[in-house]
Design a protein around this motif. Structure first.
Motif, PDB file in Angstrom:
ATOM      1  N   HIS A 289       3.422  -9.195  -0.465  1.00 27.67           N
ATOM      2  CA  HIS A 289       2.044  -8.772  -0.746  1.00 27.67           C
ATOM      3  C   HIS A 289       1.995  -7.402  -1.404  1.00 27.67           C
ATOM      4  O   HIS A 289       1.013  -7.072  -2.070  1.00 27.67           O
ATOM      5  N   ASN A 290       3.062  -6.591  -1.247  1.00 24.79           N
ATOM      6  CA  ASN A 290       3.076  -5.262  -1.848  1.00 24.79           C
ATOM      7  C   ASN A 290       3.257  -5.300  -3.360  1.00 24.79           C
ATOM      8  O   ASN A 290       3.174  -4.253  -4.017  1.00 24.79           O
ATOM      9  N   ARG A 295      -0.197   1.034  -6.244  1.00 21.45           N
ATOM     10  CA  ARG A 295      -0.656   2.292  -5.650  1.00 21.45           C
ATOM     11  C   ARG A 295      -0.397   2.370  -4.153  1.00 21.45           C
ATOM     12  O   ARG A 295      -0.456   3.466  -3.574  1.00 21.45           O
ATOM     13  N   TYR A 296      -0.140   1.221  -3.519  1.00 18.04           N
ATOM     14  CA  TYR A 296      -0.062   1.187  -2.063  1.00 18.04           C
ATOM     15  C   TYR A 296       1.209   0.479  -1.595  1.00 18.04           C
ATOM     16  O   TYR A 296       1.736  -0.397  -2.277  1.00 18.04           O
ATOM     17  N   VAL A 297       1.654   0.868  -0.409  1.00 18.35           N
ATOM     18  CA  VAL A 297       2.687   0.127   0.308  1.00 18.35           C
ATOM     19  C   VAL A 297       2.084  -0.250   1.660  1.00 18.35           C
ATOM     20  O   VAL A 297       1.890   0.610   2.524  1.00 18.35           O
ATOM     21  N   TYR A 298       1.770  -1.502   1.804  1.00 19.86           N
ATOM     22  CA  TYR A 298       1.120  -1.988   3.015  1.00 19.86           C
ATOM     23  C   TYR A 298       2.162  -2.412   4.055  1.00 19.86           C
ATOM     24  O   TYR A 298       3.321  -2.678   3.721  1.00 19.86           O
ATOM     25  N   SER A 351      -7.660  -2.618   1.965  1.00 20.17           N
ATOM     26  CA  SER A 351      -9.050  -2.354   1.569  1.00 20.17           C
ATOM     27  C   SER A 351      -9.133  -1.751   0.170  1.00 20.17           C
ATOM     28  O   SER A 351     -10.061  -2.044  -0.582  1.00 20.17           O
ATOM     29  N   GLY A 352      -8.147  -0.916  -0.198  1.00 20.23           N
ATOM     30  CA  GLY A 352      -8.188  -0.296  -1.526  1.00 20.23           C
ATOM     31  C   GLY A 352      -8.074  -1.318  -2.631  1.00 20.23           C
ATOM     32  O   GLY A 352      -8.831  -1.291  -3.618  1.00 20.23           O
ATOM     33  N   PHE A 379     -11.723  -1.042 -10.801  1.00 20.20           N
ATOM     34  CA  PHE A 379     -10.794  -2.050 -11.326  1.00 20.20           C
ATOM     35  C   PHE A 379      -9.838  -1.439 -12.342  1.00 20.20           C
ATOM     36  O   PHE A 379      -8.650  -1.790 -12.381  1.00 20.20           O
ATOM     37  N   ASP A 380     -10.336  -0.525 -13.165  1.00 20.68           N
ATOM     38  CA  ASP A 380      -9.506   0.073 -14.216  1.00 20.68           C
ATOM     39  C   ASP A 380      -8.207   0.656 -13.659  1.00 20.68           C
ATOM     40  O   ASP A 380      -7.158   0.602 -14.306  1.00 20.68           O
ATOM     41  N   ALA A 381      -8.252   1.210 -12.461  1.00 28.16           N
ATOM     42  CA  ALA A 381      -7.102   1.911 -11.898  1.00 28.16           C
ATOM     43  C   ALA A 381      -6.122   0.987 -11.180  1.00 28.16           C
ATOM     44  O   ALA A 381      -5.052   1.438 -10.756  1.00 28.16           O
ATOM     45  N   TRP A 382      -6.474  -0.291 -11.064  1.00 20.30           N
ATOM     46  CA  TRP A 382      -5.632  -1.222 -10.295  1.00 20.30           C
ATOM     47  C   TRP A 382      -4.641  -1.936 -11.205  1.00 20.30           C
ATOM     48  O   TRP A 382      -5.021  -2.628 -12.138  1.00 20.30           O
TER      49      TRP A 382
END
Length: 401
Positions: A289-290, A295-298, A351-352, A379-382
């Motif tokens: 899922h990561n 931007r994130y490590v869940y 959530s992000g 959305f632009d930053a994802w």
């Protein structure tokens, strides 16, 4: 062998140019588009990036010095410069795109370096008549070959015992963000447009996206041509798929991003086994899922939860590709529905990312009603971790091991 499939083609192939059965390759050949063209105004920066990648893959510079290296699909040769600076004994570069080979030769000559060989051939028709210590196949297999798994097995046959194979992988989870951008591009340009003109028209929009990627080495237009407008053929190839296909002879050496932590005692390591491969696949399955958001490590999730996520992402991607082939209101409604389900799934762990998805979900509803996309800064930053590298070590370095 399954039927060859082509997906997501916005542009027809113009006549007057030799073609192959591969619609993705034809796109680059027919429109004279350079695959993987990179901005080398900061060439040293790119060399540092490649050095970092190779370390993560378990390929220190000394391992390539004096070795035989096969480079499949080198693109414009930007990455080949790094390999060639490591002084391999033989450096053979294979590409069916003659423009790419000319560009590669130009890159290598610019560093006053000879000793390389160019082969203008389809990779699937290439017969090296020898084995190589290192085989590089980046940006070639997933969504680029009609039959990704058989293609991978063929390429793997060219690795010498004890040698290393480097490939890139993609799956539905890692591609979700870019698939939604592909959907935007499909909605905003006229079918049959010249891709370069389309890329110029789309550049102001997607420049707002790429500004969030600080280490991007492609221009906005080149990125659009290579990531959003090119036809996709065959299908994805995940790290899990590659582990499964190569288990007969290879062990995973490294990956980028690196997902495997191995706590075995060194005296317990007695070579590869089905159990070890299974453990690698399990670890990937709990971290998969990561790939959805760089931007994130869940936190790790259960295999079952990530299987559900993967199925949802793959269904969305397939529907986007179907829309690219046959745009229509009903198809957009189906995408909107699938995206809503995916948002709810992602909310359970991120959530992000879910917030960015929700922004596009609302924007798509507005486009369907009014024919325009609103500004969507969330959305632009994802971006997903779209393409992953993986290196594999061929067994049988010593007899009986």
């Amino acid at each position: 062998m399954s039927k060859k499939k082509n997906h997501g083609g916005i542009f027809p192939s113009p006549g007057g140019h030799p073609s192959t059965d591969n619609r993705n390759l034809n796109y680059y050949l027919e429109y004279d588009i350079m695959p993987g063209r990179q901005n080398l105004r900061e060439g040293f920066h790119l060399l540092q990036q490649r050095a970092g990648l190779f370390r993560q893959l378990g390929l220190p510079p000394a391992l390539l010095r004096g070795r035989k290296v096969l480079d499949l699909g080198p693109g414009d040769g930007s990455n080949a410069v790094f390999v060639h600076r490591l002084d391999p004994a033989r450096h053979l570069l294979v590409d069916a795109n003659s423009s790419a080979l000319r560009a590669t030769a130009g890159r290598l000559e610019a560093i006053h370096s000879g000793g390389y060989e160019l082969n203008a051939s389809l990779i699937e028709e290439f017969d090296p008549q020898t084995l190589f210590d290192v085989v590089l196949c980046e940006g070639v297999i997933p969504w680029g070959q009609p039959e990704p798994r058989p293609f991978l097995r063929r390429v793997a046959e060219w690795v010498a015992p004890g040698g290393v194979l480097v490939i890139t992988c993609m799956d539905g989870i890692s591609m979700t963000a870019d698939m939604l951008r592909r959907l935007m591009a499909t909605c905003l340009i006229e079918p049959g447009s010249d891709p370069r003109e389309a890329a110029r028209n789309l550049a102001p929009l997607f420049s707002r996206h790429l500004v969030h990627l600080a280490d991007m080495t492609k221009s906005v237009e080149e990125w659009i041509l290579s990531n959003l407008l090119q036809p996709l053929v065959g299908g994805p190839l995940s790290i899990d798929d590659a582990l499964e296909e190569l288990a007969f002879r290879f062990d995973l050496l490294g990956s980028s991003p690196h997902f495997l932590t191995d706590w075995r005692w060194y005296k317990s390591m007695r070579g590869a086994s089905a159990d070890n491969i299974s453990e690698m696949q399990h670890r990937f399955a709990t971290e998969r899922h990561n790939l959805i958001d760089y931007r994130y490590v869940y936190a790790p999730r259960s295999v079952r939860d990530n299987e559900r996520l993967a199925a949802a992402c793959e269904a969305l991607c397939q529907q986007v590709l179907a829309f690219a082939e046959a745009p229509g209101t009903e198809a957009l409604q189906e995408i909107e529905s699938l995206l809503g389900e995916l948002v709810r799934e992602v909310e359970s762990f991120g959530s992000g990312t879910a917030h960015a998805m929700s922004a596009f979900h609302r924007g798509l509803a507005l486009f369907r009603e009014e024919g325009r996309f609103p500004e969507m800064p969330e959305f632009d930053a994802w971006f997903g971790r779209t393409q992953q590298h993986a290196s594999f070590l061929a067994r049988d370095l010593l007899p009986g091991i």
